[in-house]
Enzyme design. Structure first.
Site, PDB file in Angstrom:
ATOM      1  N   HIS A 158     -48.555   9.037  -7.492  1.00 50.91           N
ATOM      2  CA  HIS A 158     -48.518   8.662  -8.941  1.00 50.91           C
ATOM      3  C   HIS A 158     -50.355   8.810  -9.221  1.00 50.91           C
ATOM      4  O   HIS A 158     -50.594   7.902  -8.751  1.00 50.91           O
ATOM      5  CB  HIS A 158     -47.917   7.723  -9.399  1.00 50.91           C
ATOM      6  N   GLU A 258     -48.391  13.566 -12.094  1.00 43.42           N
ATOM      7  CA  GLU A 258     -47.820  12.924 -10.594  1.00 43.42           C
ATOM      8  C   GLU A 258     -47.426  13.647  -9.657  1.00 43.42           C
ATOM      9  O   GLU A 258     -45.511  14.311 -10.477  1.00 43.42           O
ATOM     10  CB  GLU A 258     -47.216  11.586 -11.063  1.00 43.42           C
TER      11      GLU A 258
END
Length: 288
Positions: A158, A258
Site C-alpha cells: 500500500h 498500490e
C-alpha cells in the site's frame, strides 16, 4: 571502503525499527508490520510520504510508507476483523541482512501463524518480506501455504508516494485498463493518463506493464510481478478530514499507487506452494 550499516533502533516508547544505511540510500523498517516507512536516496528527497502525526504504537498502523495489506485487501465480510488484514499490525521477526556491496543492502522479515492469527484467519502460513535497498527499491512478499488445503489471499503493498502537489501529478501506463471505481461501485475503462481534481479510489485490472508517476521534478516507475491489479487512491479534502493520523491538507502531498492482488486478481495458494508479489520502484529526477 564505504560503511554499510544495518541496526535495530528504538524510539523512546520502545517501538523498534531496522535502520539501513548504504552509499545509495537510507531506509527505516518497523518490526511491526515489516513496515517500510522511510526510503531516501542519497542527496534526494524522500520517496515515500509519511504523516508527521502518525502513530508509532503497537497495534496501530503507521500512516504512510508501505503498509502490507494481507491476507485480505480492504474490508473483510466479517466487520469485526481489521481492515486490510492483520499483517500490518503484527510483530514480524527480523531474519537477516545481506550487503553484497557498498551500494546495496537487503533485509528479510518473517511472520507465521499463531493462535491469535488462527482466530482471525484459520490457515497455517509463512509470510516473508525481502526488501532490497539501493538506487531502486525492491519488495518481494512471499506467501507459503503450510496448511493441508488451499487458501485464497488478496493483498497489497500500500505505497504512499510523496508528491509536490496532487494537482501537478499524473499517472501514465493505465490507459484503456478496466477498473472498479470504489466510490461508485461501477466498472469503468481508463481514458488517457490519470489526473487529480477530486477523490480517487480505483482498482485497475489487467495491468501488465510499467506504471509511471510523473511529478514536477521527478518520475517514479513501478513495475510489478505476479500481480495484474493496481490500486490508485487519494482521499482528497473531505475524507482526509475524517482520516486518523492525517492533517487536513495531507491529501495535497501524497498519492497511493498500490502493487496488489485485489478483487479479480485474488490468488489461490495450494498446500506446500508459494506466491510472491514483487514490486520494483525507481525514481529519476527530471533534467532541469
Amino acid at each position: 571502503m564505504e560503511v554499510i550499516v544495518v541496526t535495530i533502533e528504538k524510539l523512546s516508547n520502545g517501538f523498534e525499527y531496522i535502520l539501513v544505511q548504504n552509499s545509495s540510500a537510507v531506509a527505516k523498517i518497523a518490526l511491526q508490520g515489516a513496515h517500510l516507512f522511510h526510503y531516501c536516496k542519497t542527496n534526494e528527497e524522500p520517496l515515500l510520504w509519511l504523516s508527521d502525526i502518525s502513530y508509532y504504537e503497537q497495534g496501530k498502523a503507521i500512516r504512510g510508507g508501505i503498509p502490507i495489506c494481507w491476507p485480505w485487501f480492504g474490508f473483510h465480510k466479517d466487520k469485526t476483523l481489521p481492515q486490510h488484514g492483520f499483517a500490518r499490525t503484527s510483530i514480524w521477526k527480523f531474519v537477516s541482512s545481506d550487503e553484497p556491496d557498498a551500494k546495496t543492502s537487503s533485509v528479510i522479515f518473517r511472520l507465521t501463524h499463531s493462535d491469535e492469527t488462527l482466530k482471525m484467519w484459520n490457515h497455517k502460513f509463512d509470510l516473508e518480506l525481502k526488501i532490497t535497498i539501493n538506487d531502486s527499491l525492491k519488495l518481494e512478499l512471499k506467501t507459503t501455504n503450510l496448511d493441508e488445503g488451499e487458501f485464497t489471499i488478496t493483498q497489497a503493498l500500500h505505497t504512499y508516494f510523496a508528491v509536490s502537489d496532487i494537482s501537478e501529478v499524473s499517472i501514465n501506463g493505465l490507459n484503456k485498463k478496466p477498473y472498479l471505481d470504489a466510490l461508485t461501485l461501477k466498472q469503468e475503462i481508463q481514458d488517457g493518463d490519470i489526473f487529480f481534481n477530486s477523490e480517487v479510489d480505483r482498482v485497475y485490472q489487467k495491468v501488465d506493464g510499467e506504471v509511471i508517476l510523473r511529478d514536477k521534478n521527478r518520475e517514479i516507475t513501478i513495475m510489478n510481478s505476479c500481480s495484474s491489479s493496481v490500486v490508485v487512491w487519494n482521499p482528497w479534502i473531505e475524507k482526509t478530514k475524517r482520516m486518523s493520523a492525517m492533517r487536513e491538507d495531507a491529501y495535497r502531498n501524497m498519492l497511493c499507487i498500490e502493487s496488489s492482488n485485489a478483487y479479480d486478481d485474488a490468488v489461490v495458494v495450494k498446500p506446500n506452494s508459494s506466491h510472491t508479489l514483487e514490486a520494483v520502484i525507481l525514481s529519476l529526477h527530471k533534467s532541469s
